[in-house]
Scaffold this motif. Structure first.
Motif, PDB file in Angstrom:
ATOM      1  N   LEU A   3       0.844  -1.183   0.000  1.00  0.00           N
ATOM      2  CA  LEU A   3       0.000   0.000   0.000  1.00  0.00           C
ATOM      3  C   LEU A   3       0.882   1.236   0.000  1.00  0.00           C
ATOM      4  N   VAL A   4       0.608   2.164  -0.880  1.00  0.00           N
ATOM      5  CA  VAL A   4       1.399   3.389  -0.980  1.00  0.00           C
ATOM      6  C   VAL A   4       0.469   4.595  -0.963  1.00  0.00           C
ATOM      7  N   GLU A   5       0.628   5.425   0.067  1.00  0.00           N
ATOM      8  CA  GLU A   5      -0.195   6.614   0.202  1.00  0.00           C
ATOM      9  C   GLU A   5       0.410   7.802  -0.546  1.00  0.00           C
ATOM     10  N   SER A   6      -0.452   8.726  -0.888  1.00  0.00           N
ATOM     11  CA  SER A   6      -0.025   9.999  -1.472  1.00  0.00           C
ATOM     12  C   SER A   6      -1.086  11.042  -1.177  1.00  0.00           C
ATOM     13  N   GLY A   7      -0.748  12.300  -1.434  1.00  0.00           N
ATOM     14  CA  GLY A   7      -1.735  13.362  -1.292  1.00  0.00           C
ATOM     15  C   GLY A   7      -1.579  14.216  -0.057  1.00  0.00           C
ATOM     16  N   GLY A   8      -0.671  13.840   0.831  1.00  0.00           N
ATOM     17  CA  GLY A   8      -0.464  14.659   2.007  1.00  0.00           C
ATOM     18  C   GLY A   8       0.223  15.966   1.646  1.00  0.00           C
ATOM     19  N   PRO A  13      -5.970  25.968   7.692  1.00  0.00           N
ATOM     20  CA  PRO A  13      -7.201  25.582   8.392  1.00  0.00           C
ATOM     21  C   PRO A  13      -8.425  25.883   7.535  1.00  0.00           C
ATOM     22  N   GLY A  14      -9.331  24.942   7.507  1.00  0.00           N
ATOM     23  CA  GLY A  14     -10.511  25.080   6.667  1.00  0.00           C
ATOM     24  C   GLY A  14     -10.328  24.542   5.268  1.00  0.00           C
ATOM     25  N   GLY A  15      -9.114  24.192   4.941  1.00  0.00           N
ATOM     26  CA  GLY A  15      -8.832  23.687   3.609  1.00  0.00           C
ATOM     27  C   GLY A  15      -9.139  22.212   3.452  1.00  0.00           C
ATOM     28  N   SER A  16      -8.816  21.688   2.278  1.00  0.00           N
ATOM     29  CA  SER A  16      -9.136  20.304   1.938  1.00  0.00           C
ATOM     30  C   SER A  16      -7.927  19.591   1.352  1.00  0.00           C
ATOM     31  N   LEU A  17      -7.906  18.305   1.566  1.00  0.00           N
ATOM     32  CA  LEU A  17      -6.924  17.432   0.938  1.00  0.00           C
ATOM     33  C   LEU A  17      -7.611  16.122   0.581  1.00  0.00           C
ATOM     34  N   ARG A  18      -7.096  15.490  -0.445  1.00  0.00           N
ATOM     35  CA  ARG A  18      -7.574  14.167  -0.804  1.00  0.00           C
ATOM     36  C   ARG A  18      -6.399  13.199  -0.788  1.00  0.00           C
ATOM     37  N   LEU A  19      -6.440  12.279   0.137  1.00  0.00           N
ATOM     38  CA  LEU A  19      -5.403  11.258   0.218  1.00  0.00           C
ATOM     39  C   LEU A  19      -5.793  10.072  -0.656  1.00  0.00           C
ATOM     40  N   ALA A  20      -4.797   9.469  -1.256  1.00  0.00           N
ATOM     41  CA  ALA A  20      -5.017   8.266  -2.055  1.00  0.00           C
ATOM     42  C   ALA A  20      -4.071   7.172  -1.580  1.00  0.00           C
ATOM     43  N   CYS A  21      -4.484   5.953  -1.754  1.00  0.00           N
ATOM     44  CA  CYS A  21      -3.673   4.807  -1.362  1.00  0.00           C
ATOM     45  C   CYS A  21      -3.826   3.750  -2.445  1.00  0.00           C
ATOM     46  N   VAL A  22      -2.737   3.494  -3.148  1.00  0.00           N
ATOM     47  CA  VAL A  22      -2.763   2.520  -4.236  1.00  0.00           C
ATOM     48  C   VAL A  22      -2.236   1.186  -3.737  1.00  0.00           C
ATOM     49  N   ASP A  72     -12.029   2.743  -5.129  1.00  0.00           N
ATOM     50  CA  ASP A  72     -12.243   2.465  -6.542  1.00  0.00           C
ATOM     51  C   ASP A  72     -11.576   1.125  -6.811  1.00  0.00           C
ATOM     52  N   ASN A  73     -12.370   0.079  -6.801  1.00  0.00           N
ATOM     53  CA  ASN A  73     -11.800  -1.259  -6.955  1.00  0.00           C
ATOM     54  C   ASN A  73     -11.159  -1.447  -8.324  1.00  0.00           C
ATOM     55  N   ALA A  74     -11.671  -0.772  -9.323  1.00  0.00           N
ATOM     56  CA  ALA A  74     -11.088  -0.896 -10.660  1.00  0.00           C
ATOM     57  C   ALA A  74      -9.662  -0.362 -10.688  1.00  0.00           C
ATOM     58  N   LYS A  75      -9.410   0.657  -9.875  1.00  0.00           N
ATOM     59  CA  LYS A  75      -8.069   1.254  -9.795  1.00  0.00           C
ATOM     60  C   LYS A  75      -7.270   0.707  -8.608  1.00  0.00           C
ATOM     61  N   ASN A  76      -7.920  -0.182  -7.833  1.00  0.00           N
ATOM     62  CA  ASN A  76      -7.267  -0.731  -6.645  1.00  0.00           C
ATOM     63  C   ASN A  76      -6.745   0.380  -5.734  1.00  0.00           C
ATOM     64  N   THR A  77      -7.586   1.365  -5.552  1.00  0.00           N
ATOM     65  CA  THR A  77      -7.188   2.571  -4.826  1.00  0.00           C
ATOM     66  C   THR A  77      -8.256   2.937  -3.822  1.00  0.00           C
ATOM     67  N   ILE A  78      -7.820   3.378  -2.664  1.00  0.00           N
ATOM     68  CA  ILE A  78      -8.737   3.899  -1.669  1.00  0.00           C
ATOM     69  C   ILE A  78      -8.421   5.368  -1.430  1.00  0.00           C
ATOM     70  N   TYR A  79      -9.406   6.092  -0.989  1.00  0.00           N
ATOM     71  CA  TYR A  79      -9.276   7.537  -0.839  1.00  0.00           C
ATOM     72  C   TYR A  79      -9.762   7.987   0.525  1.00  0.00           C
ATOM     73  N   LEU A  80      -9.259   9.128   0.944  1.00  0.00           N
ATOM     74  CA  LEU A  80      -9.811   9.815   2.099  1.00  0.00           C
ATOM     75  C   LEU A  80      -9.925  11.284   1.721  1.00  0.00           C
ATOM     76  N   GLU A  81     -11.155  11.723   1.546  1.00  0.00           N
ATOM     77  CA  GLU A  81     -11.421  13.122   1.258  1.00  0.00           C
ATOM     78  C   GLU A  81     -11.533  13.846   2.589  1.00  0.00           C
ATOM     79  N   MET A  82     -10.702  14.856   2.782  1.00  0.00           N
ATOM     80  CA  MET A  82     -10.675  15.578   4.048  1.00  0.00           C
ATOM     81  C   MET A  82     -11.028  17.037   3.792  1.00  0.00           C
TER      82      MET A  82
END
Length: 124
Positions: A3-8, A13-22, A72-82
């Protein structure tokens, strides 16, 4: 499973990030997925968990309504929308997976595979 995370990164404050894990080495279709975080000097805590059936999702109280886990199982990726990030959210965020053939796994029972983490910093 690897598992490899990215997006950090740094966000105000008040902003957004989307983390991904392939994931590689194994499809995540039969796996429960989770996001965890560990702030300096604190123990690792669960942030969110989704079972393999996608029917069961839970969140740590402080992130409810702000964070969203997805896969997204097709991409084998999980996300965390923050969204609406707060000063108490900075931490290293880890993704994890656990075999879940019944589709009802609780991430608090332990995870089989872990990523190495991605750093989230919230500062103005």
């Amino acid at each position: 499973v690897q598992l490899v995370e990215s997006g950090g990164g740094l966000v105000q404050p008040g902003g957004s990030l989307r983390l991904a894990c392939v994931a590689s080495g194994q499809t995540l279709y039969d796996y429960a997925i989770g996001w965890f975080r560990q702030a300096p000097g604190k123990e690792r805590e669960g942030v969110s968990c989704m079972d393999s059936s996608d029917g069961g999702t839970n969140y740590e109280d402080s992130v409810k309504g702000r964070f969203t886990i997805s896969r997204d199982n097709a991409k084998n990726t999980i996300y965390l929308e923050m969204n609406s990030l707060k000063p108490e959210d900075p931490a290293v965020y880890f993704c994890a997976a656990a075999l879940d053939l019944d589709g009802d796994y609780d991430c608090r029972d332990g995870m089989d595979w872990w990523g190495k983490g991605t750093l989230v910093t919230v500062s103005s």
